[in-house]
Design a protein around this motif. Structure first.
Motif, mmCIF file in Angstrom:
data_model
loop_
_atom_site.group_PDB
_atom_site.id
_atom_site.type_symbol
_atom_site.label_atom_id
_atom_site.label_comp_id
_atom_site.label_asym_id
_atom_site.label_seq_id
_atom_site.Cartn_x
_atom_site.Cartn_y
_atom_site.Cartn_z
ATOM 1 N N SER A 1 0.823 -1.209 0.000
ATOM 2 C CA SER A 1 0.000 0.000 0.000
ATOM 3 C C SER A 1 0.860 1.262 0.000
ATOM 4 O O SER A 1 0.544 2.242 -0.691
ATOM 5 C CB SER A 1 -0.948 -0.002 1.209
ATOM 6 O OG SER A 1 -0.228 0.058 2.427
ATOM 7 N N SER B 1 -9.015 2.415 6.764
ATOM 8 C CA SER B 1 -9.228 3.341 5.651
ATOM 9 C C SER B 1 -7.929 4.012 5.232
ATOM 10 O O SER B 1 -7.592 4.060 4.041
ATOM 11 C CB SER B 1 -10.267 4.397 6.041
ATOM 12 O OG SER B 1 -11.514 3.809 6.333
ATOM 13 N N ILE C 1 -7.730 1.147 2.349
ATOM 14 C CA ILE C 1 -8.826 1.496 1.444
ATOM 15 C C ILE C 1 -8.449 2.682 0.552
ATOM 16 O O ILE C 1 -8.650 2.639 -0.671
ATOM 17 C CB ILE C 1 -10.119 1.778 2.231
ATOM 18 C CG1 ILE C 1 -10.610 0.483 2.891
ATOM 19 C CG2 ILE C 1 -11.192 2.344 1.307
ATOM 20 C CD1 ILE C 1 -11.864 0.639 3.725
ATOM 21 N N ALA D 1 -8.037 2.569 -3.450
ATOM 22 C CA ALA D 1 -8.968 3.380 -4.245
ATOM 23 C C ALA D 1 -8.227 4.299 -5.205
ATOM 24 O O ALA D 1 -8.663 4.518 -6.349
ATOM 25 C CB ALA D 1 -9.862 4.191 -3.314
ATOM 26 N N SER E 1 -5.119 -4.119 -5.156
ATOM 27 C CA SER E 1 -6.058 -3.121 -4.640
ATOM 28 C C SER E 1 -7.395 -3.750 -4.287
ATOM 29 O O SER E 1 -7.956 -3.484 -3.208
ATOM 30 C CB SER E 1 -6.264 -2.009 -5.678
ATOM 31 O OG SER E 1 -5.068 -1.307 -5.905
ATOM 32 N N TRP E 2 -7.930 -4.561 -5.189
ATOM 33 C CA TRP E 2 -9.198 -5.229 -4.886
ATOM 34 C C TRP E 2 -9.049 -6.182 -3.704
ATOM 35 O O TRP E 2 -9.949 -6.290 -2.863
ATOM 36 C CB TRP E 2 -9.714 -5.991 -6.111
ATOM 37 C CG TRP E 2 -10.408 -5.130 -7.113
ATOM 38 C CD1 TRP E 2 -10.032 -4.865 -8.397
ATOM 39 C CD2 TRP E 2 -11.612 -4.385 -6.890
ATOM 40 N NE1 TRP E 2 -10.917 -4.010 -9.001
ATOM 41 C CE2 TRP E 2 -11.908 -3.701 -8.099
ATOM 42 C CE3 TRP E 2 -12.472 -4.234 -5.802
ATOM 43 C CZ2 TRP E 2 -13.019 -2.885 -8.244
ATOM 44 C CZ3 TRP E 2 -13.586 -3.420 -5.942
ATOM 45 C CH2 TRP E 2 -13.853 -2.748 -7.143
ATOM 46 N N ILE F 1 -9.074 -4.065 -0.546
ATOM 47 C CA ILE F 1 -10.407 -3.537 -0.238
ATOM 48 C C ILE F 1 -11.313 -4.630 0.310
ATOM 49 O O ILE F 1 -12.020 -4.436 1.309
ATOM 50 C CB ILE F 1 -11.025 -2.886 -1.486
ATOM 51 C CG1 ILE F 1 -10.312 -1.566 -1.783
ATOM 52 C CG2 ILE F 1 -12.522 -2.641 -1.288
ATOM 53 C CD1 ILE F 1 -10.790 -0.882 -3.049
ATOM 54 N N VAL G 1 -12.655 -4.293 4.090
ATOM 55 C CA VAL G 1 -14.090 -4.109 4.363
ATOM 56 C C VAL G 1 -14.662 -5.304 5.105
ATOM 57 O O VAL G 1 -15.418 -5.151 6.078
ATOM 58 C CB VAL G 1 -14.857 -3.866 3.045
ATOM 59 C CG1 VAL G 1 -16.362 -3.848 3.294
ATOM 60 C CG2 VAL G 1 -14.418 -2.559 2.409
#
Length: 455
Positions: free
Chosen positions: A84, A398, A402, A406, A424-425, A428, A432
């Motif tokens: 990230s 977040s 996230i 995003a 990335s997916w 997420i 979540v």
């Protein structure tokens, strides 16, 4: 003259303007002779951002998950964090932003920028409240149910008016926190950060030494390797560890302030990798030896386990060394986290103003107000586990996963690869789902406790 994008012109304090001017800016530097931060100084500052109070909750997380899954999750957390941060650095260079909020603003506009700043403020406020709670526990003691755990100052000097929790925290605020949070450059904290990392390693060494001695004399056995699943509640409780593990690696809010002060900004990727390798090693050692030493009696804050009888020679002295060294460690972590908190609060309250470092009145007013809020908050949060679960399951996830994911999926500059999109997916979905399950488990525990109390 460089023309800023239209969105940036709405803010006199644009995302291209860091908290302090970069060394190649047209403005004069605030500190004469400052030629940029070094590699080692940046590693220590970033490592200090990572290794905060989260290290003390990790042995309890490993207790919930079992030794093998727990250590695997710590390694995976480090890998996802590196991925990230790598995304943040790459997309920052493409957008030419100088702050995290500027990067998010480039991708999602003013609303995205504001949402990120709110998340950073919530996360950092929660973390700093936790730091002050633990410092208070170390110095003046705490209650666990009906059991009183004495603090080191209270043990040394007895119960006096100046050994009460509020008095000691006030003295710590005035004599330690206030001078350290008055610096306007992250690099000014490099020596205290190095000392802070050293004190965390002292904690690891003592914990490991005590655990090995007790293992050799047969007073402790091998820890539980897998989770203990007795019922549905114990299964759902496993997910409450995810926010703890996530919170332990959050440092994204300090990436840009540290990078902006580097002599060679291109070193930031290597600095991140070095820092995360150091921190994950400390985390693995702490979790392994902490759970090995205390087993199923490991408390939510493992530091509280060190106020009992270790049943080894000089056990009382080692208890005091562990608690004092880690209390000082947190005092030195505090200004690093406070740095980005102040930056983002100022961005929310004064989005059209010049950088806060150029306005002494605003700088010290925001600093004093935030310290007052943190001081008050530390007297009302019931436990560090509660604080970590809330901030970890919401703001920290977040900020750490996230938003970077995003940004990569939005890809306004067309530089994202297939691997970026896949990672990335993955981030997420994991963020979540784990956040939802952790919060649901928290509410289920609260509901069950209230139901049992009512019956």
């Amino acid at each position: 003259m460089t023309i800023l994008p239209s969105m940036d012109r709405k803010y006199r304090r644009s995302p291209r303007i860091p908290f302090l001017p970069r060394k190649d800016d047209d403005r004069e530097p605030l500190e004469a002779g400052f030629d940029g931060a070094s590699f080692s100084g940046a590693v220590f500052n970033l490592s200090t951002t990572v290794v905060g109070a989260g290290i003390m909750a990790l042995p309890a997380a490993v207790k919930q998950l079992g030794m093998i899954p727990g250590l695997i999750m710590i390694v995976l957390g480090s890998m996802l964090t590196e991925a990230s941060i790598g995304m943040i650095l790459r997309f920052t260079r493409a957008s030419k932003a100088a702050t995290y909020s500027g990067l998010v603003g480039d991708a999602f506009g003013g609303a995205g920028r504001t949402l990120l700043q709110v998340c950073i403020v919530v996360n950092n406020l929660g973390m700093l409240v936790v730091y002050m709670i633990i410092v208070g526990d170390v110095l003046s003691g705490t209650w666990s149910g009906e059991v009183r755990h004495s603090g080191v100052i209270e043990e040394w000097f007895g119960q006096r008016w100046w050994t009460t929790r509020s008095s000691l925290l006030l003295l710590t605020t005035l004599l330690v926190f206030a001078p350290l949070i008055s610096f306007k450059r992250v690099d000014s904290l490099r020596y205290t950060s190095a000392l802070s990392v050293g004190l965390a390693i002292v904690f690891v060494i003592i914990t490991a030494g005590v655990a090995i001695i007790k293992l050799m004399d047969g007073s402790i056995g091998m820890p539980r390797l897998m989770p203990k699943l007795d019922d549905q509640a114990s299964f759902w409780k496993l997910f409450t560890t995810i926010p703890i593990l996530v919170t332990a690696y959050i440092c994204h809010h300090n990436i840009h302030p540290i990078e902006n002060e580097l002599k060679e900004p291109s070193q930031m990727k290597s600095i991140t990798r070095t820092s995360l390798a150091l921190c994950s090693s400390v985390y693995i050692a702490t979790s392994f030896f902490g759970f090995l030493l205390f087993g199923d009696q490991t408390l939510d804050d493992v530091l509280a386990n060190f106020d009992g009888d270790l049943k080894i020679p000089y056990g009382s002295l080692l208890n005091d060394v562990v608690r004092v060294s880690y209390g000082i460690h947190l005092m030195l972590v505090f200004p690093i986290v406070f740095f980005s908190l102040r930056l983002n609060v100022d961005g929310l309250l004064f989005p059209y103003a010049l950088p806060i470092a150029f306005d002494n009145k605003r700088f010290f007013s925001v600093t004093a107000a935030l310290m007052g809020i943190i001081f008050m908050g530390s007297n009302f949060v019931p436990s560090i586990w509660d604080a970590f679960q809330f901030t970890g399951a919401t703001a920290a996830i977040s900020v750490g996963f996230i938003f970077p994911a995003a940004i990569a999926l939005r890809d306004v500059h067309g530089i994202a690869t297939k691997n970026d999109r896949f990672v990335s997916w993955l981030m997420i979905v994991l963020a979540v789902s784990s956040s939802t399950m952790a919060l649901s488990s928290d509410f289920y525990s609260i509901f069950s406790s209230n139901k049992e109390a009512g019956s």
